[in-house]
Design a protein around this motif. Structure first.
Motif, short mmCIF file in Angstrom:
data_model
loop_
_atom_site.label_atom_id
_atom_site.label_comp_id
_atom_site.label_asym_id
_atom_site.label_seq_id
_atom_site.Cartn_x
_atom_site.Cartn_y
_atom_site.Cartn_z
N ASN A 198 0.81 -1.22 0.00
CA ASN A 198 0.00 0.00 0.00
C ASN A 198 0.85 1.27 0.00
O ASN A 198 0.31 2.38 0.03
CB ASN A 198 -0.96 0.02 1.20
CG ASN A 198 -0.23 0.01 2.54
OD1 ASN A 198 0.97 0.20 2.63
ND2 ASN A 198 -0.99 -0.21 3.61
N GLY A 199 2.17 1.14 -0.01
CA GLY A 199 3.06 2.30 -0.06
C GLY A 199 3.62 2.72 1.28
O GLY A 199 4.48 3.61 1.34
N ARG A 237 -7.10 13.05 2.88
CA ARG A 237 -6.15 13.58 1.91
C ARG A 237 -4.70 13.38 2.33
O ARG A 237 -3.83 13.14 1.47
CB ARG A 237 -6.44 15.08 1.74
CG ARG A 237 -5.68 15.77 0.62
CD ARG A 237 -6.16 17.20 0.43
NE ARG A 237 -5.61 18.12 1.41
CZ ARG A 237 -6.32 18.82 2.28
NH1 ARG A 237 -7.63 18.69 2.31
NH2 ARG A 237 -5.74 19.65 3.14
N ARG A 238 -4.41 13.45 3.62
CA ARG A 238 -3.01 13.47 4.08
C ARG A 238 -2.57 12.18 4.76
O ARG A 238 -1.37 11.85 4.73
CB ARG A 238 -2.80 14.64 5.05
CG ARG A 238 -3.14 16.01 4.51
CD ARG A 238 -2.30 16.40 3.31
NE ARG A 238 -0.86 16.34 3.59
CZ ARG A 238 0.08 16.56 2.69
NH1 ARG A 238 -0.25 16.82 1.44
NH2 ARG A 238 1.36 16.49 3.01
N TYR A 239 -3.47 11.43 5.40
CA TYR A 239 -3.08 10.23 6.13
C TYR A 239 -3.16 9.00 5.23
O TYR A 239 -3.71 7.96 5.61
CB TYR A 239 -3.95 10.06 7.38
CG TYR A 239 -3.51 10.88 8.56
CD1 TYR A 239 -3.10 10.29 9.75
CD2 TYR A 239 -3.50 12.28 8.50
CE1 TYR A 239 -2.70 11.04 10.84
CE2 TYR A 239 -3.10 13.05 9.58
CZ TYR A 239 -2.70 12.43 10.74
OH TYR A 239 -2.30 13.19 11.83
N VAL A 240 -2.61 9.12 4.04
CA VAL A 240 -2.52 7.98 3.13
C VAL A 240 -1.21 7.25 3.40
O VAL A 240 -0.21 7.87 3.80
CB VAL A 240 -2.61 8.44 1.66
CG1 VAL A 240 -4.01 8.93 1.35
CG2 VAL A 240 -1.59 9.55 1.36
N TRP A 245 -5.74 0.17 4.00
CA TRP A 245 -5.43 1.57 3.73
C TRP A 245 -5.12 1.75 2.24
O TRP A 245 -4.33 0.99 1.67
CB TRP A 245 -4.23 2.03 4.54
CG TRP A 245 -4.40 1.94 6.03
CD1 TRP A 245 -5.46 1.44 6.72
CD2 TRP A 245 -3.45 2.35 7.02
NE1 TRP A 245 -5.24 1.50 8.07
CE2 TRP A 245 -4.01 2.07 8.29
CE3 TRP A 245 -2.18 2.93 6.97
CZ2 TRP A 245 -3.35 2.35 9.47
CZ3 TRP A 245 -1.51 3.21 8.15
CH2 TRP A 245 -2.10 2.93 9.38
N THR A 246 -5.70 2.73 1.63
CA THR A 246 -5.50 2.95 0.19
C THR A 246 -4.61 4.15 -0.05
O THR A 246 -4.65 5.15 0.68
CB THR A 246 -6.84 3.16 -0.52
OG1 THR A 246 -7.52 4.25 0.10
CG2 THR A 246 -7.70 1.91 -0.44
N GLN A 247 -3.80 4.05 -1.10
CA GLN A 247 -2.90 5.14 -1.46
C GLN A 247 -3.67 6.32 -2.03
O GLN A 247 -4.82 6.19 -2.44
CB GLN A 247 -1.88 4.66 -2.50
CG GLN A 247 -0.92 3.58 -2.01
CD GLN A 247 0.20 3.36 -2.99
OE1 GLN A 247 0.78 4.31 -3.54
NE2 GLN A 247 0.54 2.10 -3.22
N GLY A 248 -3.01 7.43 -2.07
CA GLY A 248 -3.58 8.62 -2.68
C GLY A 248 -2.53 9.70 -2.80
O GLY A 248 -1.48 9.64 -2.15
N PRO A 249 -2.77 10.69 -3.63
CA PRO A 249 -1.80 11.78 -3.77
C PRO A 249 -1.76 12.62 -2.50
O PRO A 249 -2.80 12.90 -1.89
CB PRO A 249 -2.34 12.58 -4.95
CG PRO A 249 -3.81 12.30 -4.95
CD PRO A 249 -3.96 10.88 -4.48
N ALA A 250 -0.57 13.00 -2.09
CA ALA A 250 -0.40 13.87 -0.93
C ALA A 250 0.66 14.91 -1.27
O ALA A 250 1.74 14.94 -0.67
CB ALA A 250 -0.02 13.06 0.31
N PRO A 251 0.37 15.77 -2.25
CA PRO A 251 1.39 16.73 -2.70
C PRO A 251 1.67 17.79 -1.66
O PRO A 251 0.86 18.05 -0.76
CB PRO A 251 0.74 17.34 -3.95
CG PRO A 251 -0.73 17.21 -3.70
CD PRO A 251 -0.90 15.92 -2.95
N ARG A 252 2.84 18.39 -1.78
CA ARG A 252 3.23 19.49 -0.90
C ARG A 252 3.76 20.63 -1.76
O ARG A 252 4.57 20.42 -2.65
CB ARG A 252 4.29 19.03 0.10
CG ARG A 252 4.93 20.16 0.91
CD ARG A 252 5.79 19.61 2.04
NE ARG A 252 4.95 19.15 3.16
CZ ARG A 252 5.41 18.49 4.21
NH1 ARG A 252 6.71 18.18 4.28
NH2 ARG A 252 4.60 18.11 5.18
N ASN A 253 3.29 21.83 -1.48
CA ASN A 253 3.69 22.99 -2.25
C ASN A 253 5.08 23.46 -1.82
O ASN A 253 5.37 23.58 -0.63
CB ASN A 253 2.67 24.12 -2.03
CG ASN A 253 2.92 25.31 -2.92
OD1 ASN A 253 3.60 25.20 -3.94
ND2 ASN A 253 2.39 26.47 -2.54
#
Length: 411
Positions: free
Chosen positions: A13-14, A180-183, A211-219
């Protein structure tokens, strides 16, 4: 010969899982290091990272808040959590035989229920915490100086949020932030101490399988400091408080250890240059400096506190020392003292499984690699004056923000 062994793996799951194993340790520590903090909050979410940290301990679909507290107590666990600008960390330490149970509990907590009644109760706690910190001028100083220094950069955001943002926050906002963030691909599970790696890895895979993955980008916007002096009267201040912030080095930069030693040369609270210029002659009660690293940049912070009557002289002497350091560099004798203090702190960081967990998890979260404490200590002890003087060639302190918080009647 060291008995320490480092292991790492990435689950399907990453989720990254790492461990520094010491079969002679008397305890096991573990924790989830989530790559999220105040800098990742959207407009209207200010303070949600820290608020969520509190809510995690209020229970899950499997456990009530009472169950959570009871289980920690039944294991005799030492546990807690903290949130900063870039990370939220949940950790615990137990006797080795309780490690599987602690892993189950902490893993479950990473998927909190966020019950509405608990949300409203905890909102009041957060608002009280914000009010409490408003009575601590040194905290207000740092928050305001950081906001002024970073400007539009995400690191300017306050970790606690504001009274207004917490009062307006909804459970739906928090749930969306958590999703959004706790992936798992934005988290690291770290272990330190006496443990069975294969057992813990298998348990972690089973406990986080859903638990599933998802994008968690940071600016990562560009940043250029604006050197200037700011001064703010504050009605809760009885002394004058000063913060100088100057550009440093990022958490993964090779220069970060030299930067930490350089900060000690300048502002070790017992024997740094600022101690002898300010504290010893009685111009300030406290004067210190340290280097703090973030993901893409770092900051030197100089702090002083004392009688408001000495404000101008303290300001002048700090600026003089910063200029003298940039122009004259560091000599061998003061470097040796600072190196030894840094090396000693590294030794202290390795004395318990819990302290080793922090060093391991925080470092890996930023660099993606393992750096053994003994290796870092030896590297620090081999620093020469030219390593520090090379950092000063960029004249970082000439780009410092100077921020004063003073009593209202001295405004």
């Amino acid at each position: 010969m060291s008995l320490l062994t480092f292991r790492e793996a990435t689950l399907p799951n990453g989720l990254r899982v790492i461990a520094e194993i010491n079969p002679e340790a008397k305890s096991t520590a573990l924790g989830y290091f989530v790559r999220t903090g105040s800098r990742d909050e959207l407009a209207g979410e200010e303070g949600v990272s820290h608020f969520l940290e509190h809510m995690v301990f209020k229970g899950t679909e499997r456990r009530s808040a009472w169950d959570v507290n009871r289980e920690f107590d039944e294991m005799g666990a030492k546990y807690n959590a903290f949130t900063n600008e870039e990370l939220t960390v949940f950790y615990g330490a137990v006797l080795p035989e309780f490690a599987p149970r602690l892993l189950d509990l902490l893993s479950d907590l990473m998927r909190p229920a966020l019950r509405e009644e608990e949300f409203e109760t905890e909102r009041k706690v957060i608002l009280e915490e914000i009010a409490l910190y408003r009575d601590r001028p040194h905290f207000v100083l740092y928050e305001r100086a950081q906001e002024a220094y970073f400007g539009r950069h995400p690191l300017a955001k306050p970790v606690l949020g504001t009274t207004e943002s917490i009062e307006a926050m909804t459970r739906a906002q928090m749930a969306a932030y958590h999703a959004r963030r706790y992936v798992p691909n934005n988290m690291t599970l770290a272990f330190a101490g006496n443990l069975d790696w294969d057992e813990m890895l298998a348990l972690a895979e089973r406990m986080t399988r859903g638990w599933t993955q998802g994008p968690a980008p940071r600016n990562h916007p560009g940043f250029a400091p604006e050197p200037r002096r700011l001064r703010t009267p504050y009605d809760k201040a009885s002394q004058a408080y000063a913060a100088f912030m100057a550009p440093g080095h990022a958490a993964a930069a090779e220069e970060r250890y030299a930067a930490r030693v350089l900060a000690d040369v300048l502002g070790d609270p017992d024997n740094g240059r600022l101690f002898w210029r300010l504290v010893d002659p009685g111009l300030a009660e406290t004067a210190m400096a340290y280097h703090h690293e973030f993901e893409e940049l770092g900051v030197y912070l100089v702090y002083a506190q004392g009688d408001p009557a000495h404000e101008e002289e303290v300001s002048e002497r700090i600026r003089e020392e910063l200029v003298r350091l940039e122009k004259g560099g560091v000599d061998g004798e003061e470097l040796e003292r600072a190196k030894l203090k840094t090396a000693t702190s590294l030794v202290f960081a390795g004395e318990t499984s819990l302290s080793r967990l922090f060093y391991l998890g925080l470092g890996y979260s930023y660099t993606g690699r393992y750096e053994a404490l003994d290796t870092v200590r030896r590297w620090v002890m081999h620093l020469e004056p030219y390593h520090l003087n090379e950092l000063l060639e960029a004249r970082p302190f000439s780009r410092a923000l100077e921020y004063w918080l003073v009593p209202a009647d001295h405004g």
